[in-house]
Design a protein around this motif. Structure first.
Motif, short mmCIF file in Angstrom:
data_model
loop_
_atom_site.label_atom_id
_atom_site.label_comp_id
_atom_site.label_asym_id
_atom_site.label_seq_id
_atom_site.Cartn_x
_atom_site.Cartn_y
_atom_site.Cartn_z
N VAL A 6 0.84 -1.19 0.00
CA VAL A 6 0.00 0.00 0.00
C VAL A 6 0.88 1.24 0.00
CG1 VAL A 6 -1.80 1.31 1.20
CG2 VAL A 6 -1.80 -1.20 1.29
N ASP A 19 -4.88 6.22 -1.64
CA ASP A 19 -3.98 5.09 -1.42
C ASP A 19 -3.91 4.31 -2.74
OD1 ASP A 19 -3.80 5.77 1.23
OD2 ASP A 19 -4.81 3.98 2.00
N VAL A 21 -2.87 0.56 -4.10
CA VAL A 21 -2.59 -0.80 -3.65
C VAL A 21 -2.02 -1.60 -4.82
CG1 VAL A 21 -3.52 -2.86 -2.55
CG2 VAL A 21 -4.50 -0.62 -2.01
N GLY A 36 -6.62 1.75 2.05
CA GLY A 36 -5.98 0.64 1.35
C GLY A 36 -5.44 -0.40 2.33
#
Length: 366
Positions: A6, A19, A21, A36
């Motif tokens: 993340v 975020d 990922v 995330g």
């Protein structure tokens, strides 16, 4: 089990905080900031993220002096995910450059110098026998996934008595290979009014902001008609800062007259990386912030615009399903001295600092 990483609370250049990922190097989610989920969290709260920077004009063949450097020194260590070597090698050595590219962390593409000797000499177009059509065609066929265009340096010190003939030959090779030409412009002869009409849609003028006598702007700073006509027919403008090819005064004129900012590139190699005036991609981008361009426009010039020219849109976006090519950077609000290729020193009030880069899913800190 697949590892999830993340990238926590990074912000796009439009200031949206997210975020990102990743799973096995692929972007699998763009999540709300702080939401995330993954086994490894890289906390870059407040740091900007863009798609991986692309430098459309570098010299990455270290054997050639003075115009050479190590790939990763001017790539990932600069926060640059993808570099395009701008004609360091002709047909004689393009295979060696391609092999080096496969071994590097940085993504590498290349313009093929129409002279088979490339930058082994700096007058590589002074002898027309070095422009070997059969060798060009063979190299383009053999390295078709690596070569993105042809390179012709059309200035006095390169062509000597050959005049405009190397560019005419480049145009013929372009038509046969279906590859665009990147043309280096500089001192006359040939005169700039003779050079630019040869260029067509998707061809590239590099060094278009140079301050030499044979440049693309008149004494009042207004763009020449040949430049206006070239832009109208779809010719691509590339900065190619380099040791001798970027002028603050010319760049200010270009902005005043709304000359489009297509791609910002460095023309970086060992000498101007270590001793200036280039230093780094971040330093060159900071000059355009000083000139008053918005951050989004500056970053587009090394991401979306460059990826579009390369016809590799995945390199210029952040999208679920793509392999991660990302650049992390800060904009630091403090005074900085910035110098152009004419020795003109300006003081900016902010500058860009790279923090890290993902290339094909692999993360490296800068």
């Amino acid at each position: 089990m697949k590892e999830r990483i993340v990238l926590r609370e990074v912000k796009r250049v439009n200031e949206e905080v997210i975020d990102i990922v990743l799973e096995d190097g692929v972007i699998v989610e763009i999540a709300e900031a702080g939401k995330g989920q993954g086994a490894q969290v890289l906390d870059y709260t407040g740091t900007y993220v863009s798609s991986g920077w692309i430098d459309l004009h570098v010299h990455a063949f270290p054997e050639f002096d003075p115009y050479g450097d190590e790939i990763d020194e001017i790539g990932v260590k600069q926060g640059v995910a993808t570099i395009v070597d701008a004609g360091s090698c002709g047909a004689d050595r393009i295979g060696d450059l391609a092999l080096s590219g496969h071994r590097a962390d940085t993504n590498v593409y290349a313009f093929l110098n129409i002279s088979r000797i490339g930058l082994k000499r700096i007058d590589e177009l002074s002898d027309l026998s070095w422009i070997d059509k059969d060798q060009v065609l063979k190299a383009v066929e053999q390295y078709q996934d690596f070569i993105v265009g042809l390179k012709a340096r059309i200035s006095r010190s390169v062509v000597l008595d050959s005049g405009i003939e190397p560019l005419r030959m480049a145009r013929e090779l372009s038509e046969e290979t279906k590859l665009p030409i990147m043309v280096h412009i500089g001192s006359a002869p040939p005169q700039i009014e003779e050079v630019i009409p040869y260029l067509q849609k998707d061809d590239v003028i590099t060094h278009y902001l140079n301050g030499k006598a044979n440049n693309l702007f008149d004494e009042q700073g207004e763009p020449l008609q040949v430049l206006k006509d070239a832009v109208a027919r779809g010719v691509h403008l590339d900065v190619g800062h380099g040791t001798a090819s970027f002028s603050f005064k010319v760049a200010e004129a270009a902005k005043q007259y709304d000359v489009p900012l297509h791609t910002i590139s460095t023309d970086i190699y060992r000498g101007n990386r270590l001793n200036g005036p280039v230093f780094s991609m971040a330093n060159v981008l900071s000059k355009f912030l000083y000139l008053g361009y918005p951050l989004e426009e500056v970053i587009d010039a090394v991401t979306a615009n460059a990826a579009s020219w390369l016809k590799k849109p995945e390199l210029g976006r952040i999208q679920v399903g793509d392999r991660a090519n990302l650049t992390l950077f800060d904009v630091v609000k403090e005074p900085i001295e910035l110098i152009d290729s004419e020795g003109d020193v300006r003081v900016g009030d902010q500058h860009i600092v790279t923090k890290g880069v993902f290339v094909n899913g692999k993360f490296l800190e800068c």
